[in-house]
Scaffold this motif. Structure first.
Motif, PDB file in Angstrom:
ATOM      1  N   GLY A  56       0.812  -1.211   0.000  1.00  0.00           N
ATOM      2  CA  GLY A  56       0.000   0.000   0.000  1.00  0.00           C
ATOM      3  C   GLY A  56       0.845   1.261   0.000  1.00  0.00           C
ATOM      4  N   TRP A  57       0.420   2.243   0.775  1.00  0.00           N
ATOM      5  CA  TRP A  57       1.038   3.570   0.790  1.00  0.00           C
ATOM      6  C   TRP A  57       2.518   3.511   1.136  1.00  0.00           C
ATOM      7  CZ3 TRP A  57       3.160   7.055   4.381  1.00  0.00           C
ATOM      8  CH2 TRP A  57       3.131   8.401   4.019  1.00  0.00           C
ATOM      9  N   ASN A  58       2.910   2.518   1.956  1.00  0.00           N
ATOM     10  CA  ASN A  58       4.293   2.406   2.426  1.00  0.00           C
ATOM     11  C   ASN A  58       5.202   1.645   1.469  1.00  0.00           C
ATOM     12  OD1 ASN A  58       3.414   2.872   5.568  1.00  0.00           O
ATOM     13  ND2 ASN A  58       2.092   1.375   4.593  1.00  0.00           N
ATOM     14  N   ASP A  59       4.708   1.256   0.277  1.00  0.00           N
ATOM     15  CA  ASP A  59       5.359   0.197  -0.488  1.00  0.00           C
ATOM     16  C   ASP A  59       5.496   0.552  -1.967  1.00  0.00           C
ATOM     17  OD1 ASP A  59       6.521  -2.353  -0.735  1.00  0.00           O
ATOM     18  OD2 ASP A  59       4.597  -3.294  -1.215  1.00  0.00           O
ATOM     19  N   ALA A  60       6.123   1.688  -2.269  1.00  0.00           N
ATOM     20  CA  ALA A  60       6.302   2.097  -3.667  1.00  0.00           C
ATOM     21  C   ALA A  60       7.068   1.022  -4.437  1.00  0.00           C
ATOM     22  CB  ALA A  60       7.061   3.414  -3.728  1.00  0.00           C
ATOM     23  N   GLY A  61       6.593   0.724  -5.630  1.00  0.00           N
ATOM     24  CA  GLY A  61       7.244  -0.290  -6.450  1.00  0.00           C
ATOM     25  C   GLY A  61       7.235  -1.675  -5.836  1.00  0.00           C
ATOM     26  N   GLU A  62       6.365  -1.907  -4.849  1.00  0.00           N
ATOM     27  CA  GLU A  62       6.283  -3.198  -4.137  1.00  0.00           C
ATOM     28  C   GLU A  62       7.641  -3.617  -3.586  1.00  0.00           C
ATOM     29  OE1 GLU A  62       4.508  -6.058  -6.741  1.00  0.00           O
ATOM     30  OE2 GLU A  62       2.840  -4.754  -7.264  1.00  0.00           O
ATOM     31  N   ALA A  63       8.491  -2.630  -3.315  1.00  0.00           N
ATOM     32  CA  ALA A  63       9.878  -2.945  -2.942  1.00  0.00           C
ATOM     33  C   ALA A  63       9.988  -3.580  -1.565  1.00  0.00           C
ATOM     34  CB  ALA A  63      10.724  -1.673  -3.000  1.00  0.00           C
TER      35      ALA A  63
ATOM     36  N   THR B 116      11.235  -2.083  10.527  1.00  0.00           N
ATOM     37  CA  THR B 116      10.169  -1.837   9.562  1.00  0.00           C
ATOM     38  C   THR B 116      10.783  -1.429   8.233  1.00  0.00           C
ATOM     39  OG1 THR B 116       9.954   0.450  10.376  1.00  0.00           O
ATOM     40  CG2 THR B 116       8.438  -1.194  11.278  1.00  0.00           C
ATOM     41  N   LEU B 117      10.226  -1.959   7.146  1.00  0.00           N
ATOM     42  CA  LEU B 117      10.708  -1.677   5.798  1.00  0.00           C
ATOM     43  C   LEU B 117       9.650  -0.895   5.033  1.00  0.00           C
ATOM     44  CD1 LEU B 117      12.083  -5.222   4.824  1.00  0.00           C
ATOM     45  CD2 LEU B 117      13.323  -3.351   5.934  1.00  0.00           C
ATOM     46  N   GLY B 118      10.090   0.103   4.284  1.00  0.00           N
ATOM     47  CA  GLY B 118       9.173   0.887   3.472  1.00  0.00           C
ATOM     48  C   GLY B 118       9.853   1.377   2.210  1.00  0.00           C
ATOM     49  N   ALA B 119       9.053   1.884   1.282  1.00  0.00           N
ATOM     50  CA  ALA B 119       9.583   2.454   0.046  1.00  0.00           C
ATOM     51  C   ALA B 119       8.696   3.621  -0.364  1.00  0.00           C
ATOM     52  CB  ALA B 119       9.631   1.401  -1.061  1.00  0.00           C
ATOM     53  N   LEU B 120       9.317   4.709  -0.821  1.00  0.00           N
ATOM     54  CA  LEU B 120       8.583   5.900  -1.210  1.00  0.00           C
ATOM     55  C   LEU B 120       9.049   6.373  -2.578  1.00  0.00           C
ATOM     56  CD1 LEU B 120      10.097   9.071   0.436  1.00  0.00           C
ATOM     57  CD2 LEU B 120      11.131   6.830   0.755  1.00  0.00           C
TER      58      LEU B 120
ATOM     59  N   SER C 199      14.224  -3.304  -3.838  1.00  0.00           N
ATOM     60  CA  SER C 199      14.167  -4.460  -2.929  1.00  0.00           C
ATOM     61  C   SER C 199      15.568  -4.930  -2.584  1.00  0.00           C
ATOM     62  CB  SER C 199      13.381  -5.609  -3.567  1.00  0.00           C
ATOM     63  OG  SER C 199      12.028  -5.257  -3.781  1.00  0.00           O
ATOM     64  N   LEU C 200      16.444  -4.983  -3.581  1.00  0.00           N
ATOM     65  CA  LEU C 200      17.822  -5.419  -3.355  1.00  0.00           C
ATOM     66  C   LEU C 200      18.544  -4.456  -2.422  1.00  0.00           C
ATOM     67  CD1 LEU C 200      20.145  -7.349  -3.992  1.00  0.00           C
ATOM     68  CD2 LEU C 200      20.629  -5.976  -6.034  1.00  0.00           C
ATOM     69  N   ALA C 201      18.320  -3.160  -2.600  1.00  0.00           N
ATOM     70  CA  ALA C 201      18.951  -2.166  -1.728  1.00  0.00           C
ATOM     71  C   ALA C 201      18.487  -2.326  -0.279  1.00  0.00           C
ATOM     72  CB  ALA C 201      18.644  -0.752  -2.230  1.00  0.00           C
ATOM     73  N   LEU C 202      17.195  -2.590  -0.083  1.00  0.00           N
ATOM     74  CA  LEU C 202      16.686  -2.839   1.267  1.00  0.00           C
ATOM     75  C   LEU C 202      17.309  -4.098   1.858  1.00  0.00           C
ATOM     76  CD1 LEU C 202      12.883  -2.036   0.743  1.00  0.00           C
ATOM     77  CD2 LEU C 202      14.457  -0.774   2.223  1.00  0.00           C
ATOM     78  N   LEU C 203      17.444  -5.129   1.038  1.00  0.00           N
ATOM     79  CA  LEU C 203      18.014  -6.397   1.499  1.00  0.00           C
ATOM     80  C   LEU C 203      19.468  -6.210   1.939  1.00  0.00           C
ATOM     81  CD1 LEU C 203      17.080  -9.391   1.704  1.00  0.00           C
ATOM     82  CD2 LEU C 203      18.251  -9.772  -0.468  1.00  0.00           C
ATOM     83  N   ILE C 204      20.218  -5.434   1.188  1.00  0.00           N
ATOM     84  CA  ILE C 204      21.616  -5.181   1.539  1.00  0.00           C
ATOM     85  C   ILE C 204      21.708  -4.399   2.851  1.00  0.00           C
ATOM     86  CG2 ILE C 204      23.680  -3.901   0.835  1.00  0.00           C
ATOM     87  CD1 ILE C 204      22.971  -4.680  -2.071  1.00  0.00           C
ATOM     88  N   GLN C 205      20.785  -3.463   3.067  1.00  0.00           N
ATOM     89  CA  GLN C 205      20.778  -2.741   4.332  1.00  0.00           C
ATOM     90  C   GLN C 205      20.437  -3.678   5.491  1.00  0.00           C
ATOM     91  OE1 GLN C 205      21.564   0.698   4.943  1.00  0.00           O
ATOM     92  NE2 GLN C 205      21.671  -0.281   6.955  1.00  0.00           N
ATOM     93  N   LEU C 206      19.549  -4.629   5.252  1.00  0.00           N
ATOM     94  CA  LEU C 206      19.231  -5.625   6.272  1.00  0.00           C
ATOM     95  C   LEU C 206      20.462  -6.454   6.628  1.00  0.00           C
ATOM     96  CD1 LEU C 206      15.727  -7.239   5.557  1.00  0.00           C
ATOM     97  CD2 LEU C 206      16.458  -5.990   7.596  1.00  0.00           C
ATOM     98  N   GLU C 207      21.270  -6.784   5.637  1.00  0.00           N
ATOM     99  CA  GLU C 207      22.498  -7.520   5.900  1.00  0.00           C
ATOM    100  C   GLU C 207      23.379  -6.759   6.882  1.00  0.00           C
ATOM    101  OE1 GLU C 207      23.614 -10.184   2.035  1.00  0.00           O
ATOM    102  OE2 GLU C 207      23.851  -8.025   1.783  1.00  0.00           O
ATOM    103  N   ASP C 208      23.470  -5.447   6.687  1.00  0.00           N
ATOM    104  CA  ASP C 208      24.271  -4.625   7.597  1.00  0.00           C
ATOM    105  C   ASP C 208      23.684  -4.628   9.002  1.00  0.00           C
ATOM    106  OD1 ASP C 208      26.023  -4.011   5.601  1.00  0.00           O
ATOM    107  OD2 ASP C 208      25.284  -1.972   5.260  1.00  0.00           O
ATOM    108  N   LEU C 209      22.369  -4.447   9.099  1.00  0.00           N
ATOM    109  CA  LEU C 209      21.726  -4.374  10.412  1.00  0.00           C
ATOM    110  C   LEU C 209      21.820  -5.693  11.172  1.00  0.00           C
ATOM    111  CD1 LEU C 209      18.494  -2.340   9.542  1.00  0.00           C
ATOM    112  CD2 LEU C 209      20.430  -1.545  10.921  1.00  0.00           C
ATOM    113  N   LEU C 210      21.684  -6.801  10.450  1.00  0.00           N
ATOM    114  CA  LEU C 210      21.698  -8.124  11.080  1.00  0.00           C
ATOM    115  C   LEU C 210      23.090  -8.738  11.115  1.00  0.00           C
ATOM    116  CD1 LEU C 210      18.458  -9.610   9.451  1.00  0.00           C
ATOM    117  CD2 LEU C 210      18.699  -8.593  11.737  1.00  0.00           C
ATOM    118  N   ASP C 211      24.055  -8.066  10.491  1.00  0.00           N
ATOM    119  CA  ASP C 211      25.445  -8.539  10.442  1.00  0.00           C
ATOM    120  C   ASP C 211      25.507  -9.970   9.921  1.00  0.00           C
ATOM    121  OD1 ASP C 211      28.182  -8.420  10.709  1.00  0.00           O
ATOM    122  OD2 ASP C 211      28.183  -9.096  12.785  1.00  0.00           O
ATOM    123  N   THR C 212      24.917 -10.162   8.751  1.00  0.00           N
ATOM    124  CA  THR C 212      24.902 -11.494   8.146  1.00  0.00           C
ATOM    125  C   THR C 212      24.875 -11.358   6.643  1.00  0.00           C
ATOM    126  OG1 THR C 212      23.800 -13.659   8.219  1.00  0.00           O
ATOM    127  CG2 THR C 212      22.384 -11.719   8.054  1.00  0.00           C
ATOM    128  N   VAL C 213      25.023 -12.471   5.956  1.00  0.00           N
ATOM    129  CA  VAL C 213      24.884 -12.518   4.497  1.00  0.00           C
ATOM    130  C   VAL C 213      23.540 -13.158   4.166  1.00  0.00           C
ATOM    131  CG1 VAL C 213      25.791 -13.528   2.372  1.00  0.00           C
ATOM    132  CG2 VAL C 213      27.359 -12.629   4.092  1.00  0.00           C
TER     133      VAL C 213
END
Length: 285
Positions: free
Chosen positions: A21-28, A124-128, A201-215
């Motif tokens: 929805g509103w938080n999810d531009a490009g379904e990212a 929380t993940l979002g895209a604008l 989506s890939l950019a969000l995933l890479i940021q998650l890797e940093d936050l979770l300190d994992t691959v």
């Protein structure tokens, strides 16, 4: 009312949320949850009763073929449990459509489940939509409302003021519940938002890797990102005004990001490289 299956005792669980929805531009953002659920073999452990939170004239149910007959599929918010070996902790994935009403009660249900199962961190993940060029790296904003969390994760304190979606309400609720709350947003080129944006989506995933300190396995996202960019390139090449606009965005983005090409940015990129290389080395041969 949230319907919960019997959950085992969870190990240092983290909750990751994204809503269509509103938080999810490009379904990212929602695509990231879908990707994580797939690669981590997540299973649904809870679902929120849609009757309490959705306007079915807006979020219509669907007729589907189920087993031996046809049935009604009611869109709702689901919570899935994943236990990836690479992470060494459990993950609760929250996915669904932004509710139509009763946001505070909706948020309370999700965070009560989180607290009851020992969740200490909510992401929380979002895209604008934004004035950014599709040819450049997708800008990611990673922030928190808590100063201690900002210091621990080396994040910028949130300074946003304005309308918010359910992700903002969940993030604030997690902070009020004294959980670590981190919001991650991707900026999607507004002129290319008609189709899903795997590059975001890939950019969000890479940021998650940093936050979770994992691959985290990227799967098809890298190839899909390149295909998406090629498609937008073709679109821009057929319209002189769009091509000029993209060029102007590229110049503005390059100028604003020049300071990021040194120091901490380079160090973080090198850390990502070493982490991924180490994972490939230690993986199955």
């Amino acid at each position: 009312m949230i319907e919960i299956e019997d959950l085992p005792e969870l190990h240092d669980p983290v909750m990751i949320c994204a809503f269509e929805g509103w938080n999810d531009a490009g379904e990212a953002a929602s695509r990231v949850i879908e990707h994580l659920a797939d690669i981590w073999d997540a299973e649904t452990v809870a679902a929120i009763d849609p009757e309490d939170y959705y306007d079915f004239q807006v979020t219509r149910p669907r007729v589907t073929n189920q087993g031996m007959g046809r049935g009604i599929h009611w869109n709702t918010t689901r919570i899935l449990l994943a236990s990836p070996d690479s992470l060494g902790r459990d993950v609760l994935l929250v996915t669904g459509i932004e509710p139509s009403f009763r946001w505070r009660a909706f948020t309370t249900e999700i965070l009560d489940l989180a607290a009851a199962n020992g969740v200490g961190t909510v992401i929380t993940l979002g895209a604008l939509l934004a004035d950014v060029a599709h040819t450049r790296p997708i800008p990611i904003t990673c922030s928190t409302d808590d100063e201690a969390t900002a210091y621990t994760y080396e994040l910028e304190p949130s300074r946003y003021e304005g309308p918010t979606g359910i992700t903002g309400v969940v993030a604030d609720g997690a902070t009020q519940a004294e959980m670590v709350s981190v919001a991650v947003w991707a900026a999607v080129p507004h002129y290319a938002a008609q189709v899903p944006c795997p590059k975001a989506s890939l950019a969000l995933l890479i940021q998650l890797e940093d936050l979770l300190d994992t691959v985290i396995e990227h799967g098809d996202l890298e190839e899909e990102s390149r295909a998406w960019e090629r498609g937008v390139d073709e679109l821009a090449s057929t319209d002189e005004e769009v091509a000029e606009y993209v060029s102007a965005l590229e110049s503005a983005q390059d100028t604003s990001e020049l300071p990021e090409a040194s120091g901490d940015a380079i160090a973080k990129e090198f850390e990502r490289y070493l982490r991924r290389r180490g994972d490939e080395t230690n993986g199955p041969s």
